[in-house]
Design a protein around this motif. Structure first.
Motif, PDB file in Angstrom:
ATOM      1  N   GLY A 215      60.119  39.681  41.018  1.00  0.00           N
ATOM      2  CA  GLY A 215      59.940  39.232  39.644  1.00  0.00           C
ATOM      3  C   GLY A 215      59.082  37.993  39.490  1.00  0.00           C
ATOM      4  N   VAL A 216      58.772  37.305  40.591  1.00  0.00           N
ATOM      5  CA  VAL A 216      57.894  36.135  40.547  1.00  0.00           C
ATOM      6  C   VAL A 216      56.475  36.575  40.899  1.00  0.00           C
ATOM      7  CG1 VAL A 216      57.396  33.858  41.497  1.00  0.00           C
ATOM      8  CG2 VAL A 216      59.769  34.564  41.118  1.00  0.00           C
ATOM      9  N   ARG A 217      55.533  36.257  40.075  1.00  0.00           N
ATOM     10  CA  ARG A 217      54.169  36.763  40.224  1.00  0.00           C
ATOM     11  C   ARG A 217      53.300  35.819  41.049  1.00  0.00           C
ATOM     12  NH1 ARG A 217      52.506  38.939  34.168  1.00  0.00           N
ATOM     13  NH2 ARG A 217      54.433  40.112  33.760  1.00  0.00           N
ATOM     14  N   LEU A 218      52.354  36.422  41.726  1.00  0.00           N
ATOM     15  CA  LEU A 218      51.285  35.650  42.366  1.00  0.00           C
ATOM     16  C   LEU A 218      50.070  35.749  41.458  1.00  0.00           C
ATOM     17  CD1 LEU A 218      48.698  35.149  44.218  1.00  0.00           C
ATOM     18  CD2 LEU A 218      50.776  34.063  45.052  1.00  0.00           C
ATOM     19  N   TYR A 219      49.621  34.626  40.945  1.00  0.00           N
ATOM     20  CA  TYR A 219      48.387  34.570  40.152  1.00  0.00           C
ATOM     21  C   TYR A 219      47.271  34.096  41.070  1.00  0.00           C
ATOM     22  CZ  TYR A 219      51.147  35.019  35.866  1.00  0.00           C
ATOM     23  OH  TYR A 219      51.977  35.473  34.862  1.00  0.00           O
ATOM     24  N   THR A 220      46.369  34.988  41.420  1.00  0.00           N
ATOM     25  CA  THR A 220      45.314  34.578  42.330  1.00  0.00           C
ATOM     26  C   THR A 220      44.358  33.596  41.665  1.00  0.00           C
ATOM     27  OG1 THR A 220      43.630  35.306  43.888  1.00  0.00           O
ATOM     28  CG2 THR A 220      43.740  36.512  41.809  1.00  0.00           C
ATOM     29  N   GLY A 221      44.033  32.560  42.416  1.00  0.00           N
ATOM     30  CA  GLY A 221      42.971  31.639  42.032  1.00  0.00           C
ATOM     31  C   GLY A 221      41.830  31.728  43.019  1.00  0.00           C
TER      32      GLY A 221
ATOM     33  N   HIS B  11      52.127  45.326  47.163  1.00  0.00           N
ATOM     34  CA  HIS B  11      52.063  44.086  46.388  1.00  0.00           C
ATOM     35  C   HIS B  11      50.659  43.925  45.802  1.00  0.00           C
ATOM     36  CE1 HIS B  11      55.161  43.261  49.543  1.00  0.00           C
ATOM     37  NE2 HIS B  11      55.837  42.883  48.485  1.00  0.00           N
ATOM     38  N   TYR B  12      50.572  43.231  44.696  1.00  0.00           N
ATOM     39  CA  TYR B  12      49.269  42.908  44.109  1.00  0.00           C
ATOM     40  C   TYR B  12      49.363  41.561  43.418  1.00  0.00           C
ATOM     41  CZ  TYR B  12      51.486  44.852  39.884  1.00  0.00           C
ATOM     42  OH  TYR B  12      52.342  45.114  38.842  1.00  0.00           O
ATOM     43  N   SER B  13      48.198  40.988  43.146  1.00  0.00           N
ATOM     44  CA  SER B  13      48.115  39.705  42.452  1.00  0.00           C
ATOM     45  C   SER B  13      47.697  39.911  41.010  1.00  0.00           C
ATOM     46  CB  SER B  13      47.106  38.779  43.152  1.00  0.00           C
ATOM     47  OG  SER B  13      47.499  38.471  44.467  1.00  0.00           O
ATOM     48  N   HIS B  14      48.148  39.012  40.166  1.00  0.00           N
ATOM     49  CA  HIS B  14      47.607  38.877  38.820  1.00  0.00           C
ATOM     50  C   HIS B  14      46.479  37.847  38.910  1.00  0.00           C
ATOM     51  CE1 HIS B  14      50.869  41.260  36.968  1.00  0.00           C
ATOM     52  NE2 HIS B  14      51.584  40.778  37.983  1.00  0.00           N
ATOM     53  N   ALA B  15      45.941  37.411  37.798  1.00  0.00           N
ATOM     54  CA  ALA B  15      44.754  36.549  37.859  1.00  0.00           C
ATOM     55  C   ALA B  15      44.906  35.327  36.976  1.00  0.00           C
ATOM     56  CB  ALA B  15      43.514  37.330  37.442  1.00  0.00           C
ATOM     57  N   LEU B  16      44.526  34.184  37.535  1.00  0.00           N
ATOM     58  CA  LEU B  16      44.341  32.954  36.766  1.00  0.00           C
ATOM     59  C   LEU B  16      43.117  32.292  37.376  1.00  0.00           C
ATOM     60  CD1 LEU B  16      47.183  30.463  35.727  1.00  0.00           C
ATOM     61  CD2 LEU B  16      44.780  29.838  35.929  1.00  0.00           C
ATOM     62  N   LEU B  17      41.965  32.617  36.817  1.00  0.00           N
ATOM     63  CA  LEU B  17      40.706  32.368  37.508  1.00  0.00           C
ATOM     64  C   LEU B  17      39.653  31.699  36.621  1.00  0.00           C
ATOM     65  CD1 LEU B  17      40.444  35.809  39.305  1.00  0.00           C
ATOM     66  CD2 LEU B  17      40.397  33.622  40.495  1.00  0.00           C
ATOM     67  N   GLY B  18      39.000  30.685  37.174  1.00  0.00           N
ATOM     68  CA  GLY B  18      37.804  30.168  36.541  1.00  0.00           C
ATOM     69  C   GLY B  18      36.697  31.200  36.547  1.00  0.00           C
ATOM     70  N   ALA B  19      36.647  31.998  37.603  1.00  0.00           N
ATOM     71  CA  ALA B  19      35.604  33.024  37.699  1.00  0.00           C
ATOM     72  C   ALA B  19      35.658  33.998  36.528  1.00  0.00           C
ATOM     73  CB  ALA B  19      35.725  33.774  39.019  1.00  0.00           C
ATOM     74  N   PHE B  20      36.852  34.283  36.022  1.00  0.00           N
ATOM     75  CA  PHE B  20      36.955  35.248  34.932  1.00  0.00           C
ATOM     76  C   PHE B  20      36.334  34.718  33.642  1.00  0.00           C
ATOM     77  CE2 PHE B  20      40.410  38.602  35.981  1.00  0.00           C
ATOM     78  CZ  PHE B  20      39.704  38.959  37.112  1.00  0.00           C
ATOM     79  N   ALA B  21      36.255  33.403  33.481  1.00  0.00           N
ATOM     80  CA  ALA B  21      35.551  32.856  32.327  1.00  0.00           C
ATOM     81  C   ALA B  21      34.046  33.089  32.456  1.00  0.00           C
ATOM     82  CB  ALA B  21      35.834  31.368  32.190  1.00  0.00           C
ATOM     83  N   ALA B  22      33.563  33.192  33.687  1.00  0.00           N
ATOM     84  CA  ALA B  22      32.137  33.441  33.925  1.00  0.00           C
ATOM     85  C   ALA B  22      31.796  34.920  33.837  1.00  0.00           C
ATOM     86  CB  ALA B  22      31.743  32.897  35.300  1.00  0.00           C
ATOM     87  N   ILE B  23      32.733  35.791  34.215  1.00  0.00           N
ATOM     88  CA  ILE B  23      32.439  37.228  34.306  1.00  0.00           C
ATOM     89  C   ILE B  23      33.319  38.028  33.359  1.00  0.00           C
ATOM     90  CG2 ILE B  23      31.712  36.952  36.720  1.00  0.00           C
ATOM     91  CD1 ILE B  23      34.369  38.418  37.488  1.00  0.00           C
ATOM     92  N   ALA B  24      33.658  37.466  32.215  1.00  0.00           N
ATOM     93  CA  ALA B  24      34.642  38.073  31.318  1.00  0.00           C
ATOM     94  C   ALA B  24      34.383  39.542  30.999  1.00  0.00           C
ATOM     95  CB  ALA B  24      34.751  37.249  30.038  1.00  0.00           C
ATOM     96  N   PRO B  25      33.159  39.970  30.623  1.00  0.00           N
ATOM     97  CA  PRO B  25      32.980  41.383  30.298  1.00  0.00           C
ATOM     98  C   PRO B  25      33.298  42.312  31.472  1.00  0.00           C
ATOM     99  CG  PRO B  25      31.147  40.082  29.470  1.00  0.00           C
ATOM    100  CD  PRO B  25      31.938  39.180  30.358  1.00  0.00           C
ATOM    101  N   VAL B  26      32.884  41.920  32.664  1.00  0.00           N
ATOM    102  CA  VAL B  26      33.205  42.738  33.846  1.00  0.00           C
ATOM    103  C   VAL B  26      34.703  42.692  34.118  1.00  0.00           C
ATOM    104  CG1 VAL B  26      32.994  42.846  36.362  1.00  0.00           C
ATOM    105  CG2 VAL B  26      30.949  42.629  34.953  1.00  0.00           C
ATOM    106  N   ALA B  27      35.306  41.515  34.052  1.00  0.00           N
ATOM    107  CA  ALA B  27      36.735  41.394  34.334  1.00  0.00           C
ATOM    108  C   ALA B  27      37.545  42.285  33.402  1.00  0.00           C
ATOM    109  CB  ALA B  27      37.167  39.942  34.205  1.00  0.00           C
ATOM    110  N   SER B  28      37.249  42.226  32.123  1.00  0.00           N
ATOM    111  CA  SER B  28      37.987  43.020  31.150  1.00  0.00           C
ATOM    112  C   SER B  28      37.829  44.516  31.405  1.00  0.00           C
ATOM    113  CB  SER B  28      37.500  42.672  29.739  1.00  0.00           C
ATOM    114  OG  SER B  28      38.089  43.513  28.780  1.00  0.00           O
ATOM    115  N   GLN B  29      36.600  44.947  31.632  1.00  0.00           N
ATOM    116  CA  GLN B  29      36.357  46.380  31.769  1.00  0.00           C
ATOM    117  C   GLN B  29      36.745  46.905  33.155  1.00  0.00           C
ATOM    118  OE1 GLN B  29      32.538  47.548  29.860  1.00  0.00           O
ATOM    119  NE2 GLN B  29      32.691  45.607  28.732  1.00  0.00           N
ATOM    120  N   ALA B  30      36.705  46.057  34.173  1.00  0.00           N
ATOM    121  CA  ALA B  30      37.193  46.470  35.490  1.00  0.00           C
ATOM    122  C   ALA B  30      38.712  46.613  35.470  1.00  0.00           C
ATOM    123  CB  ALA B  30      36.769  45.461  36.550  1.00  0.00           C
ATOM    124  N   LEU B  31      39.417  45.664  34.835  1.00  0.00           N
ATOM    125  CA  LEU B  31      40.867  45.769  34.739  1.00  0.00           C
ATOM    126  C   LEU B  31      41.278  46.966  33.891  1.00  0.00           C
ATOM    127  CD1 LEU B  31      41.843  42.003  34.356  1.00  0.00           C
ATOM    128  CD2 LEU B  31      42.085  43.455  36.382  1.00  0.00           C
TER     129      LEU B  31
END
Length: 387
Positions: free
Chosen positions: A248-254, A269-289
């Motif tokens: 129940g405790v998540r890993l947010y990858t940085g 297991h998988y990671s969730h995301a808390l990334l500065g990179a996602f602010a740079a690549i937002a359109p790809v991040a959104s559509q890849a997810l």
């Protein structure tokens, strides 16, 4: 056609490849939580003595970028190191940023999730000599975030390493912070490549011992820990740590280099995301997810793969200057009208770096307004005597 400098001190002609993604919201609910850590820009007209005192924030452009992220279905990590905390943005500015952002988020039609960084930076390190001092500073900021309606991220504090805190000191302070938190929080482990002053966090420079220390804190208070963000740029370590987290405790990858594999996971297991990179690549991040949520792993990797060279360029050493590249891309994509940053931080990277970011963003399908991107890149090149 542009003339761009290269790292071997040449000038070469470059033409856009085209095929840019159009920013949009996902068509389906995402199976991963994704926070993009956003930056701040200053008002070029109102700014005075940019290296001294509080910045004159350009609130319209700063908030406009947050709407751009939200419109693409991403959550927001607010007032983090990406927003130049302790590198031009002080606590009064960060507090106002949090309050303004939360008002905007509550009014946004997608009701985006926002988590906000609580630190100890309203105090000088010379005033943070005891565990009680650190606890009081954190408490003030956590209460301000909760009052604004944000989720708390307990940011790594330079105060602990500055007093040579041991694991028992971290445990004492974090135990009290978690007990008093109104809702589950996100913990934050930022490696020294992002901030050298955080070397030895959790009371040891040995990553194994540091892991044991923070995992003990999480296990004791797992009902108050939503997850932990780890930014150590080590995929194997993150995977090992992730497998040890309580259920129940998540890993947010940085990890701004290996996010694709870490978010996809290893089948268990998988990671969730808390990334500065996602602010740079937002359109790809959104559509890849979105593709991952639909079970389309081929499209997921096809979208993310070209962003890895771009992210490695943005986060190259000295890594702490990465924020300039993110602001630069926001400007190229028309999400902001300029990229003047607190403390003149845009000058922390050179024109060759910005040229390489331009090339790699194009190849990653991230220049969604090609005409605007070319016009603005041309202006920046002329400023540097090129063209």
């Amino acid at each position: 056609m542009l003339t761009l400098p290269t790292y071997d001190n040449r000038l070469e002609e470059y033409s856009l490849t085209g095929d840019a993604l159009i920013p949009r919201a996902p068509r389906v609910p995402l199976t991963r939580t994704a926070f993009a850590a956003a930056h701040v820009v200053s008002d070029p007209i109102a700014e005075r003595d940019p290296w001294v005192g509080s910045p004159a924030v350009d609130w319209d452009n700063t908030l406009r970028f947050r709407h751009w992220l939200w419109d693409q279905g991403l959550g927001l990590a607010e007032a983090m190191d990406t927003a130049q905390r302790m590198m031009g943005v002080d606590w009064p500015t960060a507090k106002e940023l949090i309050e303004r952002t939360m008002r905007e988020a509550k009014a946004h039609p997608l009701k985006p999730r926002v988590a906000c960084g609580a630190g100890t930076d309203q105090k000088e390190l010379s005033d943070l000599k005891t565990n009680e001092d650190i606890l009081a500073a954190y408490t003030e900021q956590m209460e301000a975030i909760e009052a604004a309606g944000g989720q708390v991220i307990i940011m790594a504090s330079r105060a602990f390493p500055s007093i040579n805190a041991g694991p028992e000191d971290y445990a004492e302070v974090y135990r009290k912070l978690l007990r008093q938190a109104a809702a589950p929080v996100i913990l934050h482990w930022l490696g020294d490549m992002f901030d050298p002053a955080l070397t030895g966090y959790w009371g040891s420079q040995d990553v194994g011992a540091a892991s044991d220390a923070v995992l003990a804190i999480i296990e004791e208070h797992k009902d108050k820990v939503d997850g932990i963000k780890i930014s150590l740029l080590d995929q194997a370590y993150e995977e090992q740590f992730r497998a040890r987290l309580p259920e129940g405790v998540r890993l947010y990858t940085g990890d701004d280099f290996n996010y694709a594999d870490l978010i996809e996971g290893d089948g268990k297991h998988y990671s969730h995301a808390l990334l500065g990179a996602f602010a740079a690549i937002a359109p790809v991040a959104s559509q890849a997810l979105e593709a991952l949520s639909e079970g389309d792993h081929d499209t997921y990797h096809a979208l993310f793969a070209p962003t890895v060279p771009l992210s490695r360029e943005i986060f190259k050493a000295p890594t702490r200057f990465y924020k300039a590249g993110i602001a630069f891309l926001a400007w190229l994509n028309g999400a902001q009208s300029h990229f003047i940053m607190p403390g003149g931080f845009q000058s922390s990277r050179e024109i060759t770096h910005y040229s390489e970011v331009f090339r790699l963003a194009d190849k990653a399908r991230l220049l969604s307004k090609p005409d605007v991107a070319v016009e603005r890149m041309t202006l920046l090149l002329k400023l540097h005597g090129i063209g």
